[in-house]
Scaffold this active site. Structure first.
Site, mmCIF file in Angstrom:
data_model
loop_
_atom_site.group_PDB
_atom_site.id
_atom_site.type_symbol
_atom_site.label_atom_id
_atom_site.label_comp_id
_atom_site.label_asym_id
_atom_site.label_seq_id
_atom_site.Cartn_x
_atom_site.Cartn_y
_atom_site.Cartn_z
ATOM 1 N N HIS A 14 0.815 -1.213 0.000
ATOM 2 C CA HIS A 14 0.000 0.000 0.000
ATOM 3 C C HIS A 14 0.845 1.257 0.000
ATOM 4 C CE1 HIS A 14 -2.849 -2.868 2.269
ATOM 5 N NE2 HIS A 14 -2.592 -3.242 1.047
ATOM 6 N N ASN A 23 -3.031 -6.235 -16.286
ATOM 7 C CA ASN A 23 -2.163 -6.756 -15.211
ATOM 8 C C ASN A 23 -2.615 -8.152 -14.796
ATOM 9 O OD1 ASN A 23 -1.163 -4.174 -15.285
ATOM 10 N ND2 ASN A 23 -2.211 -3.501 -13.440
ATOM 11 N N CYS A 68 -6.795 -0.658 -19.169
ATOM 12 C CA CYS A 68 -6.359 0.152 -18.031
ATOM 13 C C CYS A 68 -5.224 -0.483 -17.233
ATOM 14 C CB CYS A 68 -7.528 0.475 -17.115
ATOM 15 S SG CYS A 68 -8.284 -0.982 -16.392
HETATM 16 C C1 PEP Z 1 -5.471 -4.908 -13.934
HETATM 17 O O1 PEP Z 1 -5.582 -6.012 -13.403
HETATM 18 O O2 PEP Z 1 -4.897 -4.723 -15.025
HETATM 19 C C2 PEP Z 1 -6.019 -3.714 -13.286
HETATM 20 C C3 PEP Z 1 -6.051 -2.563 -13.896
HETATM 21 O O3 PEP Z 1 -6.441 -3.847 -12.009
HETATM 22 P P1 PEP Z 1 -5.464 -3.914 -10.747
HETATM 23 O O4 PEP Z 1 -4.084 -3.592 -11.215
HETATM 24 O O5 PEP Z 1 -5.988 -2.935 -9.766
HETATM 25 O O6 PEP Z 1 -5.619 -5.332 -10.325
#
Ligand code: PEP
Ligand code: MG
Length: 755
Positions: free
Chosen positions: A367, A632, A680
C-alpha cells in the site's frame, strides 16, 4: 569474576574520566587500552578500527609492539580479528593459535599469547571495529568478562562514531563511520530523488552511557518496561490496531517479547555492569541487530525485526521521546527512511518537501508503494538495515527506476544524477507543452488518454496531465489506506470530490477490488492458498452484498445529476456481471423511491481480466455498456505467472503473440458489438505497449498519470494505420522469427518515435 580488577563498573567509571580529559585522540585511545588491560588482567588490549576500504587497522595497543600501531592492517576475511568483525560476534579462545582462522603477524609480536577474546565494536548493528584482549596463559575468559568487554566497546563505538579518530587516519583509510555506500533494492515508484535523510522513526541519540547510580538506572529501566507492557496491553485490548506495519500479529509479538526473560535479563545485566538504562537497551539491541543482519531464516529475521522495533519503543520510553518529529517540518528535499511504513503515515508528511522514500520492507504492490506512486515520489524497498546505516541529514540519492540507492554519494555520482534530474525536468517541460493538444495520431486517429487513480491526492493529475478523464478509479485504495472501514459518508465525500475534480470528463469507478493481496488491516483475513485466485473483488462483493450495495449507493448519490460509470472487477462468468448490474438497478430503484436525486445517466461495464471471460464475449457484450481490459491480471492469469513475484513476473513478454492476440480479439469483438473497449493495465503506460495497443485498434487507454506525457508524445508522431499494417499480419503469421517487441522497436526507430 576471575581477573577483573574492580569489575566493569569501576572500569566504566575510569573510562568516563579518560573520555573527559583534554588529550589527543591517540593519547585517549592509548589510555583506554591500558585501563582495559589492567582491569581485565590481560597482557594485551588492542583496538582495531574498520576503515572505509573495508580493512581493519590497529589503532592502539597495550602489550603488542607499539610500532605495529597504524601499520598493521588486515582484511576482514583474515585472522581472528577479521572473523570477529565479519561475524559481528565475540570469539573467546584459550588456544587461539590452534584456531584455523589464526593468522600470525610478525610485526605485532603476538605469537606468545595463547588466549584471545575479541568482541565487535558495534553501533546500530554495524561493525565499526574490534576490541581484543589476550593473555599468555591458556585462559578461558568468563561470560561476565565477555559481557564486560562488549559493554566497554560501546564507549569506543561512540568515540569512532563521533569522528574523533578521523584525524589519525590516512586519506582514503578513514574509519568506516560515514562511508559512501550503494545498495540495490526493489523499485517501488519511479523517479529520481536527491536529498537528505529524514528518519521516519528518529533514532534516540544517547549522550550518557555510564551510570552514576546503578540502582537509579535499574529503576528507570524497570519503569519503562512496565509502561511499555501496559501500553501494549491497552493497544491490543482496544483493538485499535491499524495503519500498516503494526498489525495485531506484530503487536502480539511485541507483547511476547516484552515479557521475554532472556531479553530483559540481558538489559538488566548491562545496567548492573555500569551502563545507563538507555545504553543498556542500545547495547542489547545492537547485538540482536547484528544477528538479524546475518540470519538467513526468514522467520527468525522477522522476529528479530520485531524485537528491534520493541527496543526502539523502549528506548523512546526511557528517554521520554514520545513522538516522531513534526511531519510538517521537513527539510527541503527530504528522503524518508523507514523500516516499514503504512500508507496513512506517508500521507501525513508534507508532500511539497518530500522527494523520496527508502524502506526495508514492502513490495511493489504494498500500500505504501501505491501511495508513493500516487504522490509522485521515488521509492525503493528491500534495503536491509537501512535505518541502522543512515544518519539523519545524510546526503542520499534514490533511483526509483533501477532500485539503486547511493548513500553519501561521491561527487561524480551526484553530478551524473543531478544531470539526469535536469534532463527529466526538461522532458517534463516538453510533455507539459503538449498538455493542451488533443491526442490524435499523425494519421488523424483520436486516442483518449485517461489516468488511473484511487486517492484524493491523484485528482490534481487530471488537470496537470490534461488527461481525458479517469479510466480506472480504484475505489479500494481509500479502504486500504484508512485505519478503519470508511463509512458511507466518507465514501460519498470522496466520490463527489472525484467527480468535481473531473468536471465534464468521464470517470469510471471500479467497485471494491479487495481480497487477494489487497488486504484491509481491519478486516478479518482468511488464509488462502492462492489469494490471487481466491475470495476477492466481485466474488466477495456478491457474497457479502452489504458492502457492495452501500458502495453502489454512495456512488449513485455522489453522481446526482451527472453521468456515472461503474465497472466490476474480476468478472469470471456473465452471471456475476448480471448480479452486479441488478444490484445497481435495485439501488437506483431504492433512491428513486426515497425521493433522492438520481444520476443523469448510469453506464455499467465489466473488467476483462479473467481468461474465462474471453470465451463469453458474445454473451457478455450485449449486456454491458463498455469493457475495460485489466492487462495486469489478464496477463497474470493467461501465463500463470504471479504479477507480484519478481522471479517470474518478467518471464513472459505481453508484447508477444499470445497476449497480443487476446487483446486484439477483445477489441475486435467490442467493435463488432459497437461497445467501447478501454485498456487500463500497466501495459498501456509504456509507450511501446501503447503503440502495440493502438496498432491493434484500441482508441482509449487509461494510464499511470506520469505516463501520459511520454505516451502522448509518441502517439502524436504515430501513423496508426502503418503500425496496424505491421502488427496485424505478424499476429496472423504464427512462424514469426523476430520477436514482436523487437519488430515494434525497429518500427519506432524508423518512424522517429520516442519509446
Ligand atoms: C489490472 O488487473 O490490469 C487492473 C487494472 O487492475 P489492478 O491492477 O488494480 O488489479
Ligand atoms: Mg486487476
Amino acid at each position: 569474576m576471575r581477573g577483573a580488577l574492580g569489575g566493569p563498573r569501576v572500569l566504566l567509571r575510569r573510562l568516563r574520566e579518560v573520555m573527559a580529559e583534554p588529550v589527543s585522540a591517540q593519547e585517549r585511545l592509548d589510555k583506554i587500552v591500558v585501563l582495559i588491560a589492567a582491569n581485565m588482567v590481560a597482557e594485551v588490549c588492542s583496538v582495531y578500527v574498520l576503515r572505509v576500504d573495508g580493512t581493519l587497522e590497529l589503532y592502539a595497543t597495550e602489550g603488542l609492539k607499539r610500532e605495529a600501531v597504524h601499520q598493521t592492517v588486515m582484511r576482514t576475511d583474515e585472522g581472528l580479528v577479521g572473523l570477529v568483525a565479519s561475524q559481528a560476534n565475540p570469539i573467546n579462545l584459550s588456544d587461539a593459535q590452534s584456531h584455523p582462522a589464526f593468522a600470525y603477524r610478525p610485526e605485532t609480536g603476538e605469537e606468545i599469547y595463547h588466549s584471545f577474546l575479541g568482541v565487535p565494536i558495534l553501533r546500530a548493528g554495524n561493525t565499526l571495529g574490534v576490541l581484543v584482549v589476550q593473555n599468555r596463559a591458556h585462559r578461558t575468559y568468563s561470560e561476565e568478562e565477555v559481557e564486560a568487554l562488549q559493554t566497554t566497546s560501546m564507549v569506543l563505538a561512540e568515540m569512532i562514531a563521533s569522528g574523533e579518530l578521523s584525524a589519525l587516519a590516512k586519506p582514503g583509510a578513514e574509519p568506516a563511520v560515514h562511508p559512501q555506500r550503494s545498495f540495490t533494492g526493489v523499485p517501488l515508484a519511479e523517479g529520481i530523488a536527491l536529498g537528505h535523510v529524514v528518519l521516519h522513526e528518529p533514532r534516540v541519540t544517547i549522550t550518557n552511557f555510564i551510570a552514576d547510580d546503578v540502582q537509579k538506572e535499574l529503576k528507570r529501566l524497570e519503569d519503562a518496561i512496565a509502561t511499555l507492557r501496559t501500553d501494549l496491553d491497552t493497544l491490543l485490548d482496544r483493538g485499535e490496531v491499524s495503519d500498516g506495519p503494526e498489525s495485531r500479529e506484530i503487536l502480539e509479538a511485541y507483547r511476547m517479547f516484552a515479557h521475554d526473560r532472556g531479553w530483559l535479563d540481558r538489559m538488566r545485566e548491562a545496567v548492573a555492569s555500569g551502563l545507563t538504562a538507555e545504553a543498556a537497551v542500545e547495547r542489547v539491541q545492537s547485538d540482536s541487530r547484528a544477528r538479524m543482519m546475518r540470519a538467513t531464516d526468514p522467520y527468525l529475521r522477522e522476529r528479530l525485526h520485531d524485537l528491534d522495533d520493541l527496543a526502539n519503543r523502549l528506548m523512546r520510553q526511557i528517554m521520554g521521546v514520545r513522538h516522531a518529529p513534526r511531519k510538517d517540518q521537513l527539510p527541503d528535499n527530504a528522503i524518508l527512511v523507514a523500516r516499514a511504513m503504512g500508507p496513512a503515515a506517508l500521507l501525513d508528511y508534507d508532500r511539497t518537501r518530500l522527494r523520496g522514500l527508502v524502506i526495508e520492507e514492502g513490495g511493489p504492490t504494498s500500500h505504501v508503494a501505491i501511495v508513493a506512486r500516487a504522490i509522485g515520489i521515488a521509492a525503493v524497498s528491500q534495503i536491509e538495515n537501512v535505518t541502522g546505516i543512515v544518519d539523519a541529514g545524510d546526503p542520499i540519492i534514490v533511483d526509483g527506476t533501477t532500485g539503486e540507492i547511493y548513500l553519501r554519494p561521491p561527487h561524480d555520482v551526484e553530478n551524473a544524477y543531478a544531470e539526469r534530474v535536469r534532463l527529466r525536468a526538461r522532458r517534463q517541460a516538453q510533455y507539459q507543452a503538449l498538455r493542451g493538444r488533443p491526442c490524435v495520431t499523425k494519421d488523424g486517429q483520436p486516442v483518449a488518454l485517461m489516468i488511473n487513480a484511487g486517492l484524493l491526492v491523484d485528482l490534481p493529475h487530471i488537470e496537470e496531465t490534461g488527461a481525458a478523464g479517469i479510466g480506472l478509479f480504484r475505489t479500494e485504495l481509500q479502504f486500504m489506506v484508512a485505519p478503519s472501514m470508511p463509512r458511507i459518508a466518507e465514501q460519498l465525500a470522496l466520490y463527489r470530490a472525484v467527480l468535481d475534480a473531473a468536471g465534464k470528463k468521464p470517470v469510471t469507478f471500479r467497485t471494491l477490488d479487495i481480497g487477494g493481496d489487497k488486504v484491509l488491516p481491519y478486516m478479518q483475513a482468511f488464509e488462502e492458498e492462492n489469494p490471487a485466485l481466491g475470495w476477492r473483488a466481485i466474488r466477495l462483493g456478491l457474497d457479502r452484498p452489504g458492502l457492495m450495495r452501500s458502495q453502489i449507493r454512495a456512488l449513485l448519490r455522489a453522481a446526482t445529476g451527472r453521468a456515472l460509470r461503474i465497472m466490476f472487477p474480476m468478472v469470471a462468468v456473465v452471471d456475476e456481471f448480471d448480479q452486479g448490474k441488478v444490484m445497481v438497478e435495485n439501488e437506483l430503484t431504492h433512491l428513486r423511491r426515497h425521493g433522492h436525486g438520481l444520476p443523469e445517466r448510469v453506464e455499467v461495464g465489466a473488467m476483462v481480466e479473467v481468461p474465462s471471460l474471453l470465451f463469453q464475449l458474445d454473451e457478455l457484450l450485449p449486456r454491458v455498456d463498455f469493457l475495460s481490459v485489466g492487462s495486469n491480471d489478464l496477463v497474470q492469469f493467461l501465463y500463470a505467472i504471479d504479477r507480484g513475484n519478481t522471479r517470474v513476473a518478467e518471464r513472459f513478454d505481453p508484447i508477444s503473440a499470445p497476449a497480443l492476440r487476446v487483446f486484439r480479439d477483445i477489441v475486435d469483438k467490442g467493435n463488432q458489438y459497437k461497445k467501447p473497449v478501454t485498456l487500463c493495465g500497466e501495459l498501456a503506460s509504456k509507450p511501446i505497449g501503447a503503440l502495440a495497443l493502438v496498432a491493434l485498434g484500441y482508441r482509449s487507454l487509461s494510464l499511470t498519470p506520469s505516463a501520459i506525457g511520454p505516451v502522448k508524445a509518441m502517439l502524436l508522431d504515430l501513423d496508426a494505420a502503418k503500425a496496424e499494417a505491421l502488427l496485424r499480419p505478424l499476429l496472423d503469421n504464427n512462424r514469426v522469427s523476430m520477436p514482436i517487441r523487437k519488430r515494434l522497436e525497429e518500427f519506432a526507430v524508423a518512424e522517429g518515435l520516442q519509446l
